[in-house]
Design a protein around this motif. Structure first.
Motif, PDB file in Angstrom:
ATOM      1  N   SER A 160       0.847  -1.187   0.000  1.00 34.48           N
ATOM      2  CA  SER A 160       0.000   0.000   0.000  1.00 34.48           C
ATOM      3  C   SER A 160       0.884   1.238   0.000  1.00 34.48           C
ATOM      4  CB  SER A 160      -0.910   0.005   1.228  1.00 34.48           C
ATOM      5  OG  SER A 160      -0.145   0.051   2.425  1.00 34.48           O
ATOM      6  N   GLY A 161       0.572   2.193  -0.859  1.00 34.05           N
ATOM      7  CA  GLY A 161       1.389   3.399  -0.957  1.00 34.05           C
ATOM      8  C   GLY A 161       2.696   3.116  -1.683  1.00 34.05           C
ATOM      9  N   VAL A 162       3.645   4.031  -1.515  1.00 33.59           N
ATOM     10  CA  VAL A 162       4.955   3.865  -2.138  1.00 33.59           C
ATOM     11  C   VAL A 162       5.741   2.799  -1.386  1.00 33.59           C
ATOM     12  CG1 VAL A 162       7.145   4.993  -2.696  1.00 33.59           C
ATOM     13  CG2 VAL A 162       4.997   6.219  -3.009  1.00 33.59           C
ATOM     14  N   ASN A 163       6.369   1.894  -2.108  1.00 32.75           N
ATOM     15  CA  ASN A 163       7.069   0.768  -1.477  1.00 32.75           C
ATOM     16  C   ASN A 163       8.365   1.161  -0.798  1.00 32.75           C
ATOM     17  OD1 ASN A 163       6.227  -1.171  -4.402  1.00 32.75           O
ATOM     18  ND2 ASN A 163       5.044  -0.949  -2.543  1.00 32.75           N
ATOM     19  N   THR A 164       9.107   2.088  -1.394  1.00 34.85           N
ATOM     20  CA  THR A 164      10.456   2.398  -0.900  1.00 34.85           C
ATOM     21  C   THR A 164      10.379   3.573   0.072  1.00 34.85           C
ATOM     22  OG1 THR A 164      10.846   3.759  -2.859  1.00 34.85           O
ATOM     23  CG2 THR A 164      11.577   1.487  -2.963  1.00 34.85           C
ATOM     24  N   VAL A 165      10.042   3.277   1.315  1.00 30.04           N
ATOM     25  CA  VAL A 165       9.793   4.316   2.312  1.00 30.04           C
ATOM     26  C   VAL A 165      11.097   4.830   2.926  1.00 30.04           C
ATOM     27  CG1 VAL A 165       7.527   3.386   2.855  1.00 30.04           C
ATOM     28  CG2 VAL A 165       9.506   2.599   4.144  1.00 30.04           C
ATOM     29  N   GLY A 166      11.037   6.062   3.409  1.00 32.61           N
ATOM     30  CA  GLY A 166      12.126   6.641   4.190  1.00 32.61           C
ATOM     31  C   GLY A 166      13.374   6.962   3.398  1.00 32.61           C
ATOM     32  N   PRO A 167      14.456   7.286   4.104  1.00 35.50           N
ATOM     33  CA  PRO A 167      15.717   7.652   3.454  1.00 35.50           C
ATOM     34  C   PRO A 167      16.558   6.457   3.019  1.00 35.50           C
ATOM     35  CG  PRO A 167      15.952   7.819   5.824  1.00 35.50           C
ATOM     36  CD  PRO A 167      14.513   7.467   5.569  1.00 35.50           C
ATOM     37  N   THR A 168      16.109   5.243   3.319  1.00 28.07           N
ATOM     38  CA  THR A 168      16.836   4.033   2.938  1.00 28.07           C
ATOM     39  C   THR A 168      16.974   3.947   1.417  1.00 28.07           C
ATOM     40  OG1 THR A 168      15.896   2.911   4.862  1.00 28.07           O
ATOM     41  CG2 THR A 168      16.881   1.519   3.154  1.00 28.07           C
ATOM     42  N   ARG A 169      18.127   3.458   0.944  1.00 26.67           N
ATOM     43  CA  ARG A 169      18.332   3.222  -0.487  1.00 26.67           C
ATOM     44  C   ARG A 169      17.987   1.757  -0.788  1.00 26.67           C
ATOM     45  NH1 ARG A 169      22.844   5.905   1.259  1.00 26.67           N
ATOM     46  NH2 ARG A 169      24.174   4.048   1.098  1.00 26.67           N
ATOM     47  N   GLY A 182      11.048  -8.519  -8.861  1.00 27.59           N
ATOM     48  CA  GLY A 182      11.525  -7.763  -7.705  1.00 27.59           C
ATOM     49  C   GLY A 182      11.347  -6.262  -7.780  1.00 27.59           C
ATOM     50  N   ARG A 183      10.537  -5.781  -8.726  1.00 26.47           N
ATOM     51  CA  ARG A 183      10.348  -4.330  -8.842  1.00 26.47           C
ATOM     52  C   ARG A 183       9.539  -3.762  -7.676  1.00 26.47           C
ATOM     53  NH1 ARG A 183       7.502  -2.906 -14.143  1.00 26.47           N
ATOM     54  NH2 ARG A 183       6.603  -5.003 -13.894  1.00 26.47           N
ATOM     55  N   LEU A 184       9.865  -2.520  -7.324  1.00 24.62           N
ATOM     56  CA  LEU A 184       9.139  -1.774  -6.307  1.00 24.62           C
ATOM     57  C   LEU A 184       8.788  -0.395  -6.843  1.00 24.62           C
ATOM     58  CD1 LEU A 184      11.378  -2.555  -3.197  1.00 24.62           C
ATOM     59  CD2 LEU A 184       9.066  -3.445  -3.601  1.00 24.62           C
ATOM     60  N   THR A 185       7.730   0.205  -6.269  1.00 20.94           N
ATOM     61  CA  THR A 185       7.446   1.598  -6.591  1.00 20.94           C
ATOM     62  C   THR A 185       8.321   2.492  -5.725  1.00 20.94           C
ATOM     63  OG1 THR A 185       5.631   1.707  -4.981  1.00 20.94           O
ATOM     64  CG2 THR A 185       5.072   1.091  -7.261  1.00 20.94           C
ATOM     65  N   GLY A 186       8.490   3.733  -6.171  1.00 19.21           N
ATOM     66  CA  GLY A 186       9.417   4.641  -5.510  1.00 19.21           C
ATOM     67  C   GLY A 186      10.790   4.553  -6.154  1.00 19.21           C
ATOM     68  N   ASN A 187      11.809   4.979  -5.450  1.00 16.89           N
ATOM     69  CA  ASN A 187      13.177   4.967  -5.979  1.00 16.89           C
ATOM     70  C   ASN A 187      13.855   3.632  -5.681  1.00 16.89           C
ATOM     71  OD1 ASN A 187      13.145   7.677  -6.964  1.00 16.89           O
ATOM     72  ND2 ASN A 187      13.339   8.387  -4.847  1.00 16.89           N
ATOM     73  N   GLN A 188      14.359   2.994  -6.717  1.00 18.92           N
ATOM     74  CA  GLN A 188      14.966   1.677  -6.556  1.00 18.92           C
ATOM     75  C   GLN A 188      16.016   1.452  -7.637  1.00 18.92           C
ATOM     76  OE1 GLN A 188      12.562  -1.609  -7.883  1.00 18.92           O
ATOM     77  NE2 GLN A 188      13.447  -3.034  -6.406  1.00 18.92           N
ATOM     78  N   CYS A 189      17.153   0.895  -7.240  1.00 16.92           N
ATOM     79  CA  CYS A 189      18.140   0.444  -8.220  1.00 16.92           C
ATOM     80  C   CYS A 189      17.838  -1.004  -8.558  1.00 16.92           C
ATOM     81  CB  CYS A 189      19.556   0.565  -7.670  1.00 16.92           C
ATOM     82  SG  CYS A 189      20.771  -0.261  -8.739  1.00 16.92           S
ATOM     83  N   ARG A 190      17.581  -1.259  -9.821  1.00 17.86           N
ATOM     84  CA  ARG A 190      17.332  -2.616 -10.300  1.00 17.86           C
ATOM     85  C   ARG A 190      18.591  -3.104 -11.000  1.00 17.86           C
ATOM     86  NH1 ARG A 190      11.485  -0.544 -12.629  1.00 17.86           N
ATOM     87  NH2 ARG A 190      10.568  -0.179 -10.554  1.00 17.86           N
ATOM     88  N   MET A 191      19.359  -3.899 -10.280  1.00 16.62           N
ATOM     89  CA  MET A 191      20.615  -4.399 -10.813  1.00 16.62           C
ATOM     90  C   MET A 191      20.378  -5.225 -12.076  1.00 16.62           C
ATOM     91  SD  MET A 191      23.212  -3.335  -9.011  1.00 16.62           S
ATOM     92  CE  MET A 191      24.128  -3.282  -7.462  1.00 16.62           C
ATOM     93  N   THR A 192      21.341  -5.212 -12.976  1.00 16.70           N
ATOM     94  CA  THR A 192      21.237  -5.991 -14.202  1.00 16.70           C
ATOM     95  C   THR A 192      21.068  -7.467 -13.851  1.00 16.70           C
ATOM     96  OG1 THR A 192      22.637  -4.421 -15.376  1.00 16.70           O
ATOM     97  CG2 THR A 192      22.392  -6.614 -16.353  1.00 16.70           C
ATOM     98  N   PRO A 193      20.007  -8.130 -14.359  1.00 15.22           N
ATOM     99  CA  PRO A 193      19.790  -9.543 -14.034  1.00 15.22           C
ATOM    100  C   PRO A 193      21.006 -10.405 -14.364  1.00 15.22           C
ATOM    101  CG  PRO A 193      17.848  -8.633 -15.092  1.00 15.22           C
ATOM    102  CD  PRO A 193      18.922  -7.580 -15.191  1.00 15.22           C
ATOM    103  N   ILE A 194      21.292 -11.342 -13.474  1.00 15.29           N
ATOM    104  CA  ILE A 194      22.448 -12.218 -13.632  1.00 15.29           C
ATOM    105  C   ILE A 194      22.086 -13.381 -14.550  1.00 15.29           C
ATOM    106  CG2 ILE A 194      23.961 -13.801 -12.390  1.00 15.29           C
ATOM    107  CD1 ILE A 194      23.697 -11.900  -9.970  1.00 15.29           C
ATOM    108  N   SER A 232      12.341   5.172 -10.859  1.00 13.47           N
ATOM    109  CA  SER A 232      11.471   5.923  -9.958  1.00 13.47           C
ATOM    110  C   SER A 232      10.054   5.808 -10.510  1.00 13.47           C
ATOM    111  CB  SER A 232      11.898   7.394  -9.872  1.00 13.47           C
ATOM    112  OG  SER A 232      11.046   8.102  -8.993  1.00 13.47           O
ATOM    113  N   THR A 233       9.228   5.014  -9.860  1.00 13.32           N
ATOM    114  CA  THR A 233       7.880   4.760 -10.357  1.00 13.32           C
ATOM    115  C   THR A 233       6.856   5.112  -9.293  1.00 13.32           C
ATOM    116  OG1 THR A 233       8.085   2.457  -9.644  1.00 13.32           O
ATOM    117  CG2 THR A 233       8.598   2.926 -11.935  1.00 13.32           C
ATOM    118  N   PRO A 234       5.689   5.627  -9.690  1.00 17.32           N
ATOM    119  CA  PRO A 234       4.690   6.071  -8.718  1.00 17.32           C
ATOM    120  C   PRO A 234       3.966   4.923  -8.041  1.00 17.32           C
ATOM    121  CG  PRO A 234       3.849   6.331 -10.950  1.00 17.32           C
ATOM    122  CD  PRO A 234       5.287   5.919 -11.078  1.00 17.32           C
TER     123      PRO A 234
END
Length: 249
Positions: A160-169, A182-194, A232-234
């Motif tokens: 519910s709401g934005v997934n990437t809460v707070g100042p955490t990266r 593994g995608r999340l809304t908000g700011n997230q680094c999606r590493m290149t799949p191995i 960065s996704t809403p």
């Protein structure tokens, strides 16, 4: 200084002190470099498969704690994480903290960040092969499988709401054949799949903690580098169907 001025200054000092006293003790993660890494195992994996990962990170200079969780009660596991984070902050108040969660360990870690206030204490969250929006395969089963069901109350609350809460990266690591992306809304680094090792997403998922390429991507994340896409996704822009079988069944 006049008496009235002194009283006014004293009152101002009292007001400031009161404001500081009422402020949260840990309004943001430590600003120093990350020194503590807390690894949260996946369901039924136990701590043993994560020992090579622990050793590799210790060789890189980090203090590493592999928790004893089995993924059968994710909110309870989140409380174990909370205890480990508080102990780490007490031992090293200036050191930054990262949580590395594999599989459902990433769900209990994110529950800790969102619902237990952990985002005010943790610098980085690194999820490996985590079904962030649940998985229909878990529906109708008991225990953790029920929590992981995409329609469970646990998953609905978590997303519910934005997934990437707070100042955490936030970072996401996965194999190319993972069942979920593994995608999340908000700011997230999606590493290149191995690239796949076995050609089977389930087997790749199981051996991720032993894959040296996963270790390398964790090191990149701990150094603050995004080896992939910074997204960065809403809120509300991701649903479970969009996350399933990104590399094909």
């Amino acid at each position: 200084m006049k008496i009235g001025s002194k009283l006014a200054a004293a009152a101002a000092c009292v007001a400031v002190a009161g404001a500081l006293a009422s402020a949260p003790a840990s309004a943001a993660p430590a600003t120093g470099p990350i020194r503590e890494v807390i690894i949260v195992p996946g369901q039924t994996f136990g701590a043993l498969p994560y020992q090579p990962l622990k050793f590799g990170l210790e060789q890189a200079g980090y203090h590493v704690d592999v928790l004893t969780t089995d993924g059968t009660d994710l909110p309870a596991d989140a409380r174990v994480i909370a205890g480990a984070v508080d102990a780490a902050r007490k031992a090293d108040p200036r050191g930054g903290i990262a949580i590395v969660g594999h599989s459902v360990g990433g769900l209990s870690a994110r529950y800790y960040l969102k619902d237990l206030g952990g985002a005010s204490k943790v610098n980085e969250y690194i999820a490996i092969g985590t079904p962030q929006y649940g998985n229909p395969a878990g529906c109708g089963q008991s225990g953790t499988a029920h929590d992981v069901c995409d329609t469970s109350a646990f998953i609905k609350n978590l997303n519910s709401g934005v997934n990437t809460v707070g100042p955490t990266r936030y970072f996401s690591i996965r194999s190319a054949k993972e069942w979920v992306d593994g995608r999340l809304t908000g700011n997230q680094c999606r590493m290149t799949p191995i690239p796949t090792v076995t050609g089977n997403g389930e087997y790749d998922h199981i051996i991720e903690p032993l894959d040296p390429r996963v270790l390398q991507q964790i090191k990149e994340a701990l150094a603050g580098r995004c080896d992939g896409t910074q997204a960065s996704t809403p809120a509300g822009s991701i649903n479970v169907k969009q996350t399933l079988y990104p590399g094909g069944k």
